[in-house]
Motif scaffolding. Structure first.
Motif, mmCIF file in Angstrom:
data_model
loop_
_atom_site.group_PDB
_atom_site.id
_atom_site.type_symbol
_atom_site.label_atom_id
_atom_site.label_comp_id
_atom_site.label_asym_id
_atom_site.label_seq_id
_atom_site.Cartn_x
_atom_site.Cartn_y
_atom_site.Cartn_z
ATOM 1 N N TYR A 21 -20.752 23.108 -50.019
ATOM 2 C CA TYR A 21 -19.836 22.648 -51.055
ATOM 3 C C TYR A 21 -18.555 23.474 -51.079
ATOM 4 C CZ TYR A 21 -23.796 19.970 -52.818
ATOM 5 O OH TYR A 21 -24.840 19.097 -52.941
ATOM 6 N N LEU A 22 -18.667 24.777 -50.792
ATOM 7 C CA LEU A 22 -17.474 25.618 -50.760
ATOM 8 C C LEU A 22 -16.552 25.214 -49.613
ATOM 9 C CD1 LEU A 22 -18.967 29.141 -51.558
ATOM 10 C CD2 LEU A 22 -17.514 27.735 -53.033
ATOM 11 N N VAL A 23 -17.145 24.954 -48.453
ATOM 12 C CA VAL A 23 -16.327 24.523 -47.311
ATOM 13 C C VAL A 23 -15.691 23.163 -47.597
ATOM 14 C CG1 VAL A 23 -16.381 23.889 -44.877
ATOM 15 C CG2 VAL A 23 -17.712 25.846 -45.683
ATOM 16 N N ALA A 24 -16.506 22.218 -48.090
ATOM 17 C CA ALA A 24 -15.971 20.895 -48.409
ATOM 18 C C ALA A 24 -14.952 20.973 -49.538
ATOM 19 C CB ALA A 24 -17.108 19.952 -48.797
ATOM 20 N N GLY A 25 -15.213 21.844 -50.535
ATOM 21 C CA GLY A 25 -14.256 22.005 -51.630
ATOM 22 C C GLY A 25 -12.936 22.583 -51.161
ATOM 23 N N GLY A 26 -13.006 23.528 -50.203
ATOM 24 C CA GLY A 26 -11.770 24.083 -49.653
ATOM 25 C C GLY A 26 -10.948 23.027 -48.928
ATOM 26 N N ILE A 27 -11.635 22.173 -48.164
ATOM 27 C CA ILE A 27 -10.925 21.091 -47.466
ATOM 28 C C ILE A 27 -10.315 20.118 -48.472
ATOM 29 C CG2 ILE A 27 -11.220 19.145 -45.894
ATOM 30 C CD1 ILE A 27 -13.427 20.736 -44.509
ATOM 31 N N CYS A 28 -11.084 19.776 -49.509
ATOM 32 C CA CYS A 28 -10.555 18.863 -50.539
ATOM 33 C C CYS A 28 -9.380 19.486 -51.279
ATOM 34 C CB CYS A 28 -11.666 18.498 -51.522
ATOM 35 S SG CYS A 28 -12.962 17.458 -50.819
ATOM 36 N N LEU A 29 -9.447 20.799 -51.512
ATOM 37 C CA LEU A 29 -8.338 21.473 -52.190
ATOM 38 C C LEU A 29 -7.067 21.401 -51.352
ATOM 39 C CD1 LEU A 29 -7.364 23.168 -54.567
ATOM 40 C CD2 LEU A 29 -8.125 25.211 -53.313
ATOM 41 N N ILE A 30 -7.211 21.599 -50.051
ATOM 42 C CA ILE A 30 -6.047 21.490 -49.165
ATOM 43 C C ILE A 30 -5.476 20.076 -49.212
ATOM 44 C CG2 ILE A 30 -5.302 21.599 -46.759
ATOM 45 C CD1 ILE A 30 -7.388 23.787 -46.330
ATOM 46 N N ILE A 31 -6.373 19.074 -49.224
ATOM 47 C CA ILE A 31 -5.915 17.682 -49.295
ATOM 48 C C ILE A 31 -5.206 17.419 -50.615
ATOM 49 C CG2 ILE A 31 -6.680 15.283 -49.357
ATOM 50 C CD1 ILE A 31 -8.946 16.072 -47.479
ATOM 51 N N PHE A 32 -5.740 17.958 -51.722
ATOM 52 C CA PHE A 32 -5.103 17.790 -53.027
ATOM 53 C C PHE A 32 -3.706 18.405 -53.039
ATOM 54 C CE2 PHE A 32 -9.246 16.734 -54.898
ATOM 55 C CZ PHE A 32 -8.856 15.763 -55.806
#
Length: 231
Positions: free
Chosen positions: A129-140
């Protein structure tokens, strides 16, 4: 009626592959939910198409009598259909991304107590979730600075759909290639013979191991027989 049919189908599937007496009720319920909602979508899609077609008919014939657009037998109000879709989608979403990954990690955990298994499962999924959250944060951040950020809900829905489509394409691609390839290899007598000879070596070793085990067992039985008084 559709809900009842889906329940019957899920119960029959679980009855065939799962033992109700030996399986935990929580696992049985989670498995039932995992079968219920995906199968229910197949019954819900035709209803959605019928409701949409009926609404289009009403919009195109506003000035005409409603008898020109008869109400289908499986028609439900659009507001109720929206609520049902939200329940199905978000329940499946939460189960796919939160509940089932933790249950899977819990079942595969090598810990000895329920609490330590749960901690290990949460820790393992937290890394993902941390890795996926980091990717989503970059996309945001990218969408924010490009002024294309409409809503976080839209981005989350899109990301889940992209992941689902990717997994579907990967699985279908593997199945569409591997199944014909395996059947093609089965039709080749020479390759089939070589494969059977390869398996034969392993079976021969298993037979020798079993023979040694049988001889040892017979030897122990004879020793016990001699050590036990006949009287």
């Amino acid at each position: 009626m559709s809900v009842l049919m889906v329940v019957v189908i899920c119960v029959l599937i679980l009855r065939k592959y799962v033992s109700f007496k030996e399986t935990s009720k929580v696992i049985y319920f989670c498995t039932f939910i995992g079968y219920f909602f995906p199968i229910f979508i197949f019954f819900l899609m035709p209803v959605d198409v019928v409701v949409t077609s009926h609404q289009i008919c009403l919009w195109e014939n506003v000035d005409m009598n409603e008898t020109g657009c008869p109400v289908p037998f499986n028609y439900i109000p659009s507001s109720a259909l929206t609520i049902i879709w939200n329940i199905v989608y978000w329940t499946t979403y939460v189960a796919t991304w939160l509940v089932y990954p933790i249950l899977q990690s819990y079942a595969l955990s090598g810990e000895f107590t329920a609490w330590t298994k749960l901690k290990a499962a949460v820790k393992e999924n937290a890394i993902f979730y941390l890795v996926a959250g980091g990717i989503c944060l970059i996309i945001f951040v990218i969408l924010y600075f490009t002024h294309r950020l409409e809503s976080g809900l839209t981005v989350a829905t899109t990301a889940a759909n992209v992941w689902g489509i990717f997994v579907l394409i990967a699985l279908l691609g593997y199945g569409l290639v591997d199944i014909p390839r395996s059947q093609w290899r089965r039709g080749n007598k020479y390759l089939r013979l070589k494969y059977c000879q390869y398996l034969l070596a392993g079976y021969h070793e298993d037979i020798e191991t079993c023979e040694v085990t049988v001889h040892d067992t017979i030897k122990r039985i004879n020793q016990y027989n001699l050590s036990i008084p006949k009287d």
